[in-house]
Design a protein around this motif. Structure first.
Motif, PDB file in Angstrom:
ATOM      1  N   ARG A  42       0.884  -0.894  -0.070  1.00  0.00           N
ATOM      2  CA  ARG A  42      -0.375   0.027  -0.196  1.00  0.00           C
ATOM      3  C   ARG A  42       0.993   1.681   0.046  1.00  0.00           C
ATOM      4  O   ARG A  42       0.396   2.415  -0.635  1.00  0.00           O
ATOM      5  CB  ARG A  42      -1.297   0.365   1.085  1.00  0.00           C
ATOM      6  CG  ARG A  42      -1.453  -1.846   1.115  1.00  0.00           C
ATOM      7  CD  ARG A  42      -2.774  -1.034   1.990  1.00  0.00           C
ATOM      8  NE  ARG A  42      -3.651  -1.978   2.172  1.00  0.00           N
ATOM      9  CZ  ARG A  42      -3.945  -2.789   3.718  1.00  0.00           C
ATOM     10  NH1 ARG A  42      -3.171  -2.566   4.480  1.00  0.00           N
ATOM     11  NH2 ARG A  42      -5.114  -4.000   3.499  1.00  0.00           N
ATOM     12  N   ARG A  43       1.766   0.922   0.639  1.00  0.00           N
ATOM     13  CA  ARG A  43       2.863   2.549   0.370  1.00  0.00           C
ATOM     14  C   ARG A  43       4.032   2.569  -0.015  1.00  0.00           C
ATOM     15  O   ARG A  43       5.266   3.701  -0.147  1.00  0.00           O
ATOM     16  CB  ARG A  43       3.167   2.483   1.966  1.00  0.00           C
ATOM     17  CG  ARG A  43       4.305   1.476   2.754  1.00  0.00           C
ATOM     18  CD  ARG A  43       4.294   2.020   3.953  1.00  0.00           C
ATOM     19  NE  ARG A  43       5.438   0.936   4.952  1.00  0.00           N
ATOM     20  CZ  ARG A  43       6.974   0.547   4.686  1.00  0.00           C
ATOM     21  NH1 ARG A  43       7.144   1.711   4.058  1.00  0.00           N
ATOM     22  NH2 ARG A  43       7.607  -0.267   5.329  1.00  0.00           N
TER      23      ARG A  43
ATOM     24  N   ASP B 190       4.330   2.544  -3.189  1.00  0.00           N
ATOM     25  CA  ASP B 190       4.750   3.985  -4.174  1.00  0.00           C
ATOM     26  C   ASP B 190       5.394   4.681  -4.383  1.00  0.00           C
ATOM     27  O   ASP B 190       6.984   5.681  -4.697  1.00  0.00           O
ATOM     28  CB  ASP B 190       3.775   3.616  -5.281  1.00  0.00           C
ATOM     29  CG  ASP B 190       3.207   2.355  -6.439  1.00  0.00           C
ATOM     30  OD1 ASP B 190       4.566   1.704  -6.609  1.00  0.00           O
ATOM     31  OD2 ASP B 190       2.386   2.377  -6.473  1.00  0.00           O
ATOM     32  N   GLU B 191       4.730   5.573  -2.882  1.00  0.00           N
ATOM     33  CA  GLU B 191       5.695   6.364  -2.525  1.00  0.00           C
ATOM     34  C   GLU B 191       6.462   6.574  -1.687  1.00  0.00           C
ATOM     35  O   GLU B 191       7.301   7.612  -2.121  1.00  0.00           O
ATOM     36  CB  GLU B 191       3.870   7.261  -1.469  1.00  0.00           C
ATOM     37  CG  GLU B 191       4.583   8.657  -1.026  1.00  0.00           C
ATOM     38  CD  GLU B 191       2.601   8.691   0.224  1.00  0.00           C
ATOM     39  OE1 GLU B 191       3.840   9.522   1.159  1.00  0.00           O
ATOM     40  OE2 GLU B 191       1.830   8.928  -0.024  1.00  0.00           O
ATOM     41  N   GLU B 192       6.608   5.593  -1.010  1.00  0.00           N
ATOM     42  CA  GLU B 192       7.798   6.293   0.094  1.00  0.00           C
ATOM     43  C   GLU B 192       8.911   5.480  -0.603  1.00  0.00           C
ATOM     44  O   GLU B 192      10.905   5.312  -0.092  1.00  0.00           O
ATOM     45  CB  GLU B 192       7.356   5.037   1.170  1.00  0.00           C
ATOM     46  CG  GLU B 192       6.596   6.154   2.036  1.00  0.00           C
ATOM     47  CD  GLU B 192       6.317   5.623   3.105  1.00  0.00           C
ATOM     48  OE1 GLU B 192       7.503   4.951   3.929  1.00  0.00           O
ATOM     49  OE2 GLU B 192       5.316   4.961   4.027  1.00  0.00           O
TER      50      GLU B 192
ATOM     51  N   HIS C  95       8.765   5.398  -5.694  1.00  0.00           N
ATOM     52  CA  HIS C  95       9.130   7.335  -6.086  1.00  0.00           C
ATOM     53  C   HIS C  95      10.309   7.903  -6.233  1.00  0.00           C
ATOM     54  O   HIS C  95       9.968   9.301  -5.941  1.00  0.00           O
ATOM     55  CB  HIS C  95       7.179   8.070  -6.223  1.00  0.00           C
ATOM     56  CG  HIS C  95       6.517   7.134  -7.038  1.00  0.00           C
ATOM     57  ND1 HIS C  95       6.656   6.820  -8.842  1.00  0.00           N
ATOM     58  CD2 HIS C  95       5.010   6.697  -7.096  1.00  0.00           C
ATOM     59  CE1 HIS C  95       5.529   6.841  -8.994  1.00  0.00           C
ATOM     60  NE2 HIS C  95       4.684   6.247  -7.961  1.00  0.00           N
ATOM     61  N   ARG C  96      10.995   7.517  -4.986  1.00  0.00           N
ATOM     62  CA  ARG C  96      12.084   7.733  -4.762  1.00  0.00           C
ATOM     63  C   ARG C  96      13.488   7.178  -5.259  1.00  0.00           C
ATOM     64  O   ARG C  96      13.176   6.779  -5.621  1.00  0.00           O
ATOM     65  CB  ARG C  96      12.002   8.275  -3.276  1.00  0.00           C
ATOM     66  CG  ARG C  96      11.413   8.581  -2.726  1.00  0.00           C
ATOM     67  CD  ARG C  96      11.015   8.175  -0.898  1.00  0.00           C
ATOM     68  NE  ARG C  96      11.828   9.395  -0.189  1.00  0.00           N
ATOM     69  CZ  ARG C  96      11.723   9.129   1.163  1.00  0.00           C
ATOM     70  NH1 ARG C  96      12.038   8.236   2.214  1.00  0.00           N
ATOM     71  NH2 ARG C  96      12.387  10.344   1.739  1.00  0.00           N
TER      72      ARG C  96
ATOM     73  N   ARG D 287       7.596  -3.764  -8.902  1.00  0.00           N
ATOM     74  CA  ARG D 287       7.952  -2.817  -8.784  1.00  0.00           C
ATOM     75  C   ARG D 287       9.343  -1.969  -8.688  1.00  0.00           C
ATOM     76  O   ARG D 287       8.623  -0.607  -9.106  1.00  0.00           O
ATOM     77  CB  ARG D 287       6.260  -1.658  -7.424  1.00  0.00           C
ATOM     78  CG  ARG D 287       5.305  -2.359  -7.251  1.00  0.00           C
ATOM     79  CD  ARG D 287       4.572  -2.360  -6.614  1.00  0.00           C
ATOM     80  NE  ARG D 287       2.669  -2.405  -6.679  1.00  0.00           N
ATOM     81  CZ  ARG D 287       2.375  -2.521  -5.523  1.00  0.00           C
ATOM     82  NH1 ARG D 287       2.192  -1.382  -5.373  1.00  0.00           N
ATOM     83  NH2 ARG D 287       1.155  -2.257  -6.239  1.00  0.00           N
TER      84      ARG D 287
END
Length: 188
Positions: free
Chosen positions: A51-52, A54-56, A59-60, A95
């Motif tokens: 759930r996290r 992609d953001e954490e 995409h970094r 991912r």
């Protein structure tokens, strides 16, 4: 400056029984000579991690990622089925397909301190899944489970709860990560 992300649960986060401090970061920064972002969340399973991610993580900016989950997935109170655990690890690796990924097996516990929570036979099965995923995807594997089993006394490497790592445990984990991550970073 090169940067890696450590993605995982409380073993990655550095939970010490009272609060979370990134106990792995400084060790790895000194050993690898790069910045370390700690993306460990205590109590988390691979289901929650998806759930996290992609953001954490995805995409970094990063030059490499360590993935260490399984202690909660294999627990009796969270109980992620082993086939879902495998599918979740495969999805995490998918991912992260554009960066070097180091898969890490979950370590054994001191069962007498984990009664009703975790058993080493179950953790060994989950560690086998990590080995399988790493082999199938041709990813580097840091077999922390096996390394911990080879140690004389788990009591020296784990806190009194029998699950979380002591300073000596983090030293051992950092040394293991360094063994693989330096080569991965130099190939990038």
């Amino acid at each position: 400056m090169r940067q890696i992300i450590c993605f995982g649960d409380s073993l990655t986060a550095g939970w010490d029984g009272s609060h979370v401090t990134p106990r792995l970061n400084e060790r790895l920064e000194n050993r690898l000579g790069c910045a370390v972002i700690n993306a460990g969340v205590p109590g988390e399973t691979t289901r929650q991690a998806l759930r996290r991610i992609d953001e954490e993580v995805v995409h970094r900016f990063k030059n490499g990622v360590t993935v260490l989950f399984g202690s909660n997935d294999a627990s009796f109170h969270k109980g992620i089925p082993i086939d879902e655990y495998e599918a979740n690890l495969l999805e995490i690796a998918r991912r992260l397909n554009d960066v070097p990924v180091l898969m890490i097996t979950p370590p054994p516990v001191i069962e007498a301190c984990q009664i009703g929570k975790r058993k080493n036979a179950r953790l060994a099965c989950y560690a086998s899944v990590v080995r399988k995923v790493a082999a199938n995807l041709q990813l580097p594997l840091a077999d922390f489970h096996q390394l911990m089993e080879e140690q004389q006394r788990l009591q020296n490497l784990l806190l009194a709860d029998g699950l979380h790592l002591s300073d000596s445990g983090y030293d051992l984990l950092a040394q293991l990560i360094e063994k693989y991550m330096l080569d991965m970073l130099n190939k990038k």
